[in-house]
Design a protein around this motif. Structure first.
Motif, short mmCIF file in Angstrom:
data_model
loop_
_atom_site.label_atom_id
_atom_site.label_comp_id
_atom_site.label_asym_id
_atom_site.label_seq_id
_atom_site.Cartn_x
_atom_site.Cartn_y
_atom_site.Cartn_z
N TYR A 190 1.10 -1.39 -0.10
CA TYR A 190 0.07 0.10 0.24
C TYR A 190 0.97 1.09 0.50
CZ TYR A 190 -3.64 -3.71 1.27
OH TYR A 190 -4.32 -4.41 1.54
N ILE A 191 0.98 1.99 -0.78
CA ILE A 191 1.69 2.98 -1.50
C ILE A 191 0.94 4.53 -1.53
CG2 ILE A 191 3.99 3.74 -2.52
CD1 ILE A 191 4.00 1.21 -3.11
N PHE A 192 1.13 5.50 -0.96
CA PHE A 192 0.57 6.71 -1.33
C PHE A 192 1.16 7.69 -1.25
CE2 PHE A 192 -1.62 3.65 1.84
CZ PHE A 192 -3.47 4.27 1.28
N ASN A 193 0.85 8.48 -2.35
CA ASN A 193 1.77 9.55 -2.22
C ASN A 193 1.82 11.06 -1.39
OD1 ASN A 193 3.24 9.45 -4.39
ND2 ASN A 193 1.69 10.21 -6.16
N LEU A 194 2.19 11.54 -0.42
CA LEU A 194 2.15 12.66 0.86
C LEU A 194 2.34 13.92 -0.19
CD1 LEU A 194 2.96 11.32 3.65
CD2 LEU A 194 0.92 10.82 2.47
N SER A 195 1.55 14.63 -1.01
CA SER A 195 1.80 15.88 -0.79
C SER A 195 1.87 17.09 -0.12
CB SER A 195 0.64 16.97 -1.76
OG SER A 195 0.45 15.53 -2.86
N VAL A 196 3.38 17.78 0.19
CA VAL A 196 4.00 17.89 1.44
C VAL A 196 4.20 19.42 0.83
CG1 VAL A 196 4.43 18.31 3.95
CG2 VAL A 196 3.53 16.43 3.13
N ALA A 197 4.59 20.51 0.50
CA ALA A 197 5.30 21.26 0.15
C ALA A 197 6.86 21.25 1.13
CB ALA A 197 4.93 22.92 -0.32
N PRO A 198 8.04 21.82 0.26
CA PRO A 198 8.92 22.03 1.72
C PRO A 198 8.87 22.89 2.41
CG PRO A 198 9.97 21.86 -0.51
CD PRO A 198 8.69 21.84 -0.60
N ARG A 199 8.90 22.65 3.45
CA ARG A 199 8.65 23.99 5.09
C ARG A 199 7.13 23.96 5.63
NH1 ARG A 199 12.03 26.41 2.00
NH2 ARG A 199 10.76 27.88 1.19
N ASP A 200 6.65 22.55 4.73
CA ASP A 200 4.79 22.23 5.45
C ASP A 200 5.12 21.03 6.03
OD1 ASP A 200 2.43 23.50 5.63
OD2 ASP A 200 2.15 23.54 3.23
N SER A 201 3.68 21.40 6.58
CA SER A 201 3.66 19.81 7.49
C SER A 201 2.54 19.89 7.12
CB SER A 201 3.50 20.46 8.73
OG SER A 201 2.61 21.49 9.34
N ILE A 202 2.33 18.33 7.39
CA ILE A 202 0.75 17.46 7.29
C ILE A 202 0.71 16.35 8.24
CG2 ILE A 202 1.70 16.28 6.31
CD1 ILE A 202 -0.74 15.48 4.14
N THR A 203 -0.35 16.41 8.68
CA THR A 203 -1.17 15.23 9.83
C THR A 203 -1.94 14.53 9.03
OG1 THR A 203 -1.10 16.94 11.16
CG2 THR A 203 -2.39 15.00 11.64
N CYS A 204 -1.00 12.99 9.45
CA CYS A 204 -1.44 12.14 8.77
C CYS A 204 -2.58 10.93 9.20
CB CYS A 204 -0.75 11.33 7.76
SG CYS A 204 -0.40 12.67 6.26
N PHE A 205 -3.68 10.24 9.20
CA PHE A 205 -4.50 9.18 9.83
C PHE A 205 -4.81 8.13 8.92
CE2 PHE A 205 -6.28 13.42 11.80
CZ PHE A 205 -6.00 12.69 13.46
N LEU A 206 -4.35 7.10 9.02
CA LEU A 206 -4.43 6.37 8.08
C LEU A 206 -5.47 5.12 8.94
CD1 LEU A 206 -0.34 4.72 8.00
CD2 LEU A 206 -2.27 5.41 5.75
N LEU A 207 -6.57 4.34 8.39
CA LEU A 207 -8.11 3.25 8.74
C LEU A 207 -7.16 2.19 7.94
CD1 LEU A 207 -10.28 2.61 10.06
CD2 LEU A 207 -11.45 3.58 8.13
N ILE A 208 -7.56 1.40 9.07
CA ILE A 208 -6.34 -0.07 8.55
C ILE A 208 -7.53 -0.96 8.99
CG2 ILE A 208 -4.23 -1.57 8.17
CD1 ILE A 208 -2.57 1.08 9.38
N ARG A 209 -7.81 -2.07 7.69
CA ARG A 209 -8.60 -2.85 7.90
C ARG A 209 -7.23 -4.13 7.88
NH1 ARG A 209 -13.22 -3.94 11.21
NH2 ARG A 209 -13.70 -5.13 9.71
N SER A 210 -7.14 -5.49 9.03
CA SER A 210 -6.68 -6.79 8.86
C SER A 210 -7.38 -7.87 9.64
CB SER A 210 -5.18 -6.33 9.11
OG SER A 210 -4.67 -5.95 10.20
N SER A 211 -8.20 -8.56 8.47
CA SER A 211 -8.92 -9.47 9.34
C SER A 211 -8.92 -10.84 8.97
CB SER A 211 -11.32 -9.08 9.30
OG SER A 211 -10.62 -8.96 7.93
N LYS A 212 -7.51 -11.10 8.12
CA LYS A 212 -7.44 -12.39 7.43
C LYS A 212 -7.28 -13.37 8.87
CE LYS A 212 -5.98 -10.99 3.28
NZ LYS A 212 -4.68 -10.15 2.23
N ARG A 213 -7.43 -14.30 8.12
CA ARG A 213 -7.46 -15.85 9.45
C ARG A 213 -6.01 -16.98 9.10
NH1 ARG A 213 -8.40 -13.43 14.45
NH2 ARG A 213 -10.31 -11.88 13.99
#
Length: 161
Positions: free
Chosen positions: A138-161
């Protein structure tokens, strides 16, 4: 007595600042291909009913992780990961790579200036040919300009048995 109160307030403020800074990931060119697990906090929602709006407004739900690669296990619960990045590089793009094949579904929510900027979902059933990065992880681009900041939240589901 005034000095003691001020001193206690100063200690409290410095302690709070260090807690907030502990979650901040400083992205520099030398952080490439590094684990960020010790800089993230996690929350497990066993009810599977708490949405992004509620999670983003309740930082007390989250607990800092102590491992380079946190193990959330496999369960039917929603797992939330929270982290903040400040871009100290010259690039406008940061790539987030979740190298864990047992994940069923991941949604990335990003906040800039406390406003939801973006969200994207990748699930196991998504054809790799339709992903931005043609890869099993699972690969994501995070668009964050230089000297800028971002807060990220990941919702993850993993119910494999």
């Amino acid at each position: 007595m005034k000095y003691i109160i001020f001193f206690l307030f100063l200690i409290f403020f410095v302690h709070l600042h260090s807690i907030a800074d502990a979650q901040l990931i400083h992205f520099t060119p030398d952080i490439v291909n590094k684990f960020i697990g010790k800089k993230v906090s996690a929350f497990t929602d066993s009810s599977n009913k708490i949405g992004f709006k509620d999670v983003s407004q309740h930082p007390e739900f989250f607990h800092m992780q102590s491992e380079d690669v946190p193990n959330l296990g496999i369960s039917d619960a929603n797992n939330w990961i929270k982290f903040s990045i400040v871009n100290e590089s010259h690039s406008n793009k940061i790539i987030l790579n979740l190298e864990y094949p047992d994940i069923d579904k991941v949604t990335l929510y990003s906040l800039k200036n406390n406003l939801q900027a973006d969200s994207i979902t990748i699930d196991e059933g998504s054809p790799i040919s339709q992903r931005v990065y043609k890869h099993q992880f699972y690969i994501f681009n995070l668009s964050v300009a230089p000297r800028d900041s971002i807060t990220c939240f990941l919702l993850i589901r993993s119910s494999k048995r």
